[in-house]
Design an enzyme around this catalytic site. Structure first.
Site, PDB file in Angstrom:
ATOM      1  CB  SER C  64       1.614   4.318   9.893  1.00  0.00           C
ATOM      2  OG  SER C  64       0.857   3.214   9.448  1.00  0.00           O
ATOM      3  CE  LYS C  67       3.319   0.858   9.931  1.00  0.00           C
ATOM      4  NZ  LYS C  67       2.859   0.924   8.523  1.00  0.00           N
ATOM      5  CE1 TYR C 189       2.534  -2.421  12.739  1.00  0.00           C
ATOM      6  CE2 TYR C 189       0.436  -3.460  12.227  1.00  0.00           C
ATOM      7  CZ  TYR C 189       1.421  -2.551  11.914  1.00  0.00           C
ATOM      8  OH  TYR C 189       1.307  -1.771  10.792  1.00  0.00           O
ATOM      9  CE1 TYR C 240       0.874   3.792   5.079  1.00  0.00           C
ATOM     10  CE2 TYR C 240       0.110   6.047   4.853  1.00  0.00           C
ATOM     11  CZ  TYR C 240       0.300   4.915   5.612  1.00  0.00           C
ATOM     12  OH  TYR C 240      -0.079   4.930   6.923  1.00  0.00           O
ATOM     13  CB  VAL C 258      -4.824   5.357   8.334  1.00  0.00           C
ATOM     14  CG1 VAL C 258      -4.121   4.741   7.151  1.00  0.00           C
ATOM     15  CG2 VAL C 258      -4.814   4.453   9.539  1.00  0.00           C
TER      16      VAL C 258
END
Lengths: 304, 304, 304, 304
Positions: C64, C67, C189, C240, C258
């Site tokens: 992530s 992103k 993605y 998160y 993660v």
């Protein structure tokens, strides 16, 4: 060297020229009576310099800004025990506030959404001898101004119209997250929100959050660690469903209220307060948000 | 020809032998005092035959069963105007009852979930001269029994512990779906739920729902069309989150209460009432549901 | 003058001594193969000083963290048009991510929750000539390191197990918030998330976010205003359901993955990266969060 | 003695005269091509009498009506093991179907909402040798008509536009409530929905649900107990968010489809099918619901 007064003057002129000043909160008659054209702004630096423009000495209902005072007092009283009863995460959507409470076993997402602030009010009620008097004394002490007071009519109005807060409080009670009776907790909570202050008083009262927990009278009310917690919460949760937008546009920890006030700060640098009663669609002062955005842009002072 | 008495006798023997009779509701002290071993069942056919077994003449708190009486009275008073304020669809999940209310603009899903029943109570409060007295008279008239009464202690207990109902009512009020003050509505509602009746009284009072709207004294209280509406609602919404299971297992329109009572009926055939205080996990009488399932299986009488 | 190397050394010693290092993500076999004892940390100041400790040159799956790169590239390509398709507010609860999407008409709450990142991936797919090649080039350019690459096995694994992402993407598609086919968007993605980098590479690649949008090669990729937006989003949404906690404990904008990596920064001061594969219950690197907390405490450098 | 043909004739005349016939489903081009003026109705009594009016022999896409056939076949194959993977309670609101799935650990509320039907499709896929061929044979056998077939174009269309079903299926898969690959399950599901039948064929095929599980060829497919379960589910869950309304207005167990068809029945008495392509706001055939309401009112035959 930044010319703060010049920046404030410019913001004031721009604000006066704006036609759509937002919508004054009308759910309480007392709030609706306010002059929609009012606009005040006040800055106090850590060195003690003061700058003001417009109605910076006029009183208004601080409403949810009071939640920051309440949280700081609760932290001073019982410390980290708070976090067993309220969380520290942003809440996002206001439309289903009760839904979240139900699903998360009545642990409010943070102390600045109404349900969380009601839990904090319950903590104060359990830990202050004379809750309303003691809380007012605390705010007066922070601001160094004994003239600050509750507006009883506003408190009374909320008592008669605050059905959603009664819904929240009863739900909290049903999950055993209120120690005191619902009516007593909300009576305190509605009073807390009904404190009236001016921008200049707010700039003084918020001084401790920019000064490692020590107020203007050099009294250490909370630890620097606790101040960081409060500032982080203001940044992530201080503006209803507009916290993310405010963090970007303004880049300061702050807290708004439906009375049209906003208090914000840059650690070790300054506190800035603004008041303009008209609200945007998210419930924050329309011109207030814009003024703070202009300020940090022009002064090139923000946390990011 | 079905031997109803033999069936009831057999069900009674089986029920007595069951060890796990479920858990008696304890959220109200008055309800918790009841004898968990109590078991009664009563059947009244459209021809006027009566059959009973066990504690069928013992009084218990009818609780949510009262919602059927309240709904029928509200329909008699204002007809289809009810459906502007409450819907007729099954609700499914009870865990987020407030969430649903919020999202659906405070129109409760049906008149048998608590929020819907509170709206019905508000309607009765607005349309009856002496709400509590008049409602009691109505139930007494349906049952042809003037000894039926409120248990004031139960009503008072709910008033002091019914926080979720206060949450619901305040939310309804915030959306303008209550005409009367929250406290007045809930005072009526808690009384309505605190009526005490026996199985035999319930079988008489439910007679109009099996008899096209005409009670045992041949008085037409509601139209046949309205009876069908009520029966359809009982079938789809009468058993909390177990309505689908009950519709299948038993196959009769009915309504349960946390006091352990259930009243059910087959149109033009019979009314059957059962009482056993222990509840299953869904909040319905554990042995009561089982007894009705046995009855319709053995008697081969159900709507499906 | 802060002795950064000494601080990193101390953190490293402490980390090595911790027994409960968290749980390595196992939903992808490739991620589960990683050494749970690995620990690296790397700091790069705005003046170009570098400090490292442990496995700071070892590659790991950035997941992530990618992103942030994707968002910055999308902002460079289409600017504020992004915000018609994704919001900027914190999301809070991950458990009902799809619920939020449904209720809010498929406008994801922010670009760092998976559904928001999938929309950003769709934007890149529409606006890059050779999406996978171009995006990799962009990351390589930011880091000044052409050896950076996708791990095709990780990408392939996600393709076969990422059912929740397929659910999100199909829901977005059903609301017309994806321009490209679901499979194409997710293929991009999953590759984006499968980039492998080391702590030292991340510290270089994140340099532009601490340097007003200009990368280490002095190329201006995005404006200072856009950098502020990204940093505000990292602070409010980067971790998160632990963003509020991280904002307080660490006090830096940052993003976790993660794979156990975290990259964070203090504007105009430094970028700091850490990697430890074991995750805490919220899905962030357990020792990574702790290491950054220790760092800002010892170095007395944070935004609050 | 009821004159069924006269009632059907009258309903047909009334239907022809209605101007607002609802809106034909257009999300699939193939469904949108249908004649909005089409109207057919067919009744078959347990004694074998047949009555028809209008386009009762014209084929239409049965869509969700197929879920009843699928459920009955799954029950025949694995019995009560079904209920470990799907519940039997009404679902209420369709707008947040995915939300419910998430919160309830991917156990769909009932077999007639899409997510539940997808689980049933997965069961059939695992337990039939040649799933598509075997399922079609089953429907043909029930109807005693080997001409019944899939419309491949409709199935193909749904495959390319059914993003919400893909979202549901992937969410189910992520919670391990699908045994087979998502694409395989949905391929079967879309075919199942794409069966074309006429009203008269439906009346024959539904015969077993009015006849204790035995089809017109006297073959016992499921037990009487299983038929009761299916009928209870149709009554409580057969009409999307209009099940409660339908239960009242019509008073028969039944199932509708977006193709504009409805099949309903009174146990031991009759099966009745109606088709009119225009839908009401809840997604059920506008004239179809009205026609059935007229029928049960005029014939005085319903379960209540």
């Amino acid at each position: 060297m930044v010319d703060f007064q010049a920046i404030l003057n410019r913001i004031y002129q721009d604000a006066k020229a704006v036609k759509d000043k937002g919508v004054v909160a009308s759910y309480i008659p007392e709030l609706a009576h306010v002059d929609p054209e009012a606009f005040g702004m006040h800055l106090r630096t850590s060195e003690g310099e003061k700058y003001g423009v417009g109605d910076f000495d006029k009183l208004f209902s601080i409403q949810s800004i009071s939640k920051v005072f309440a949280l700081s007092k609760a932290m001073a009283l019982i410390g980290d025990a708070i976090w067993k009863r309220v969380d520290v995460e942003p809440s996002g959507n206001p439309y289903n506030f009760l839904a979240l409470l139900e699903i998360e076993n009545s642990i409010p997402r943070n102390p600045f959404i109404n349900s969380g602030a009601i839990v904090i009010a319950d903590i104060l009620l359990s830990n202050l001898k004379n809750p309303k008097a003691d809380f007012l004394s605390y705010v007066r002490e922070l601001a160094g101004d004994s003239s600050i007071n509750y507006n009883e009519e506003v408190a009374y109005s909320e008592k008669n119209t605050g059905f959603k807060n009664y819904a929240s409080a009863n739900l909290l009670k049903s999950f055993n997250n209120l120690e005191n009776p619902v009516d007593a907790v909300l009576d305190f909570y509605f009073h807390q929100c009904a404190i009236e202050m001016s921008c200049s008083q707010l700039s003084k009262a918020f001084y401790l959050f920019a000064n490692k927990g020590s107020c203007m009278q050099q009294k250490q009310h909370i630890s620097n660690q606790q101040v960081k917690r409060i500032n982080a919460l203001m940044l992530t949760c201080g503006f209803y469903d507009e916290a993310g937008e405010f963090a970007f546009e303004v880049g300061l920890p702050g807290k708004s209220g439906v009375g049209g006030g906003i208090a914000a700060l840059l650690p070790d640098q300054f506190v800035i307060s603004v008041w303009s009663p008209g609200l945007n669609k998210k419930g924050n002062s329309k011109l207030g948000v814009h003024a703070l955005e202009q300020f940090t842009t022009k002064a090139k002072l923000s946390i990011f």
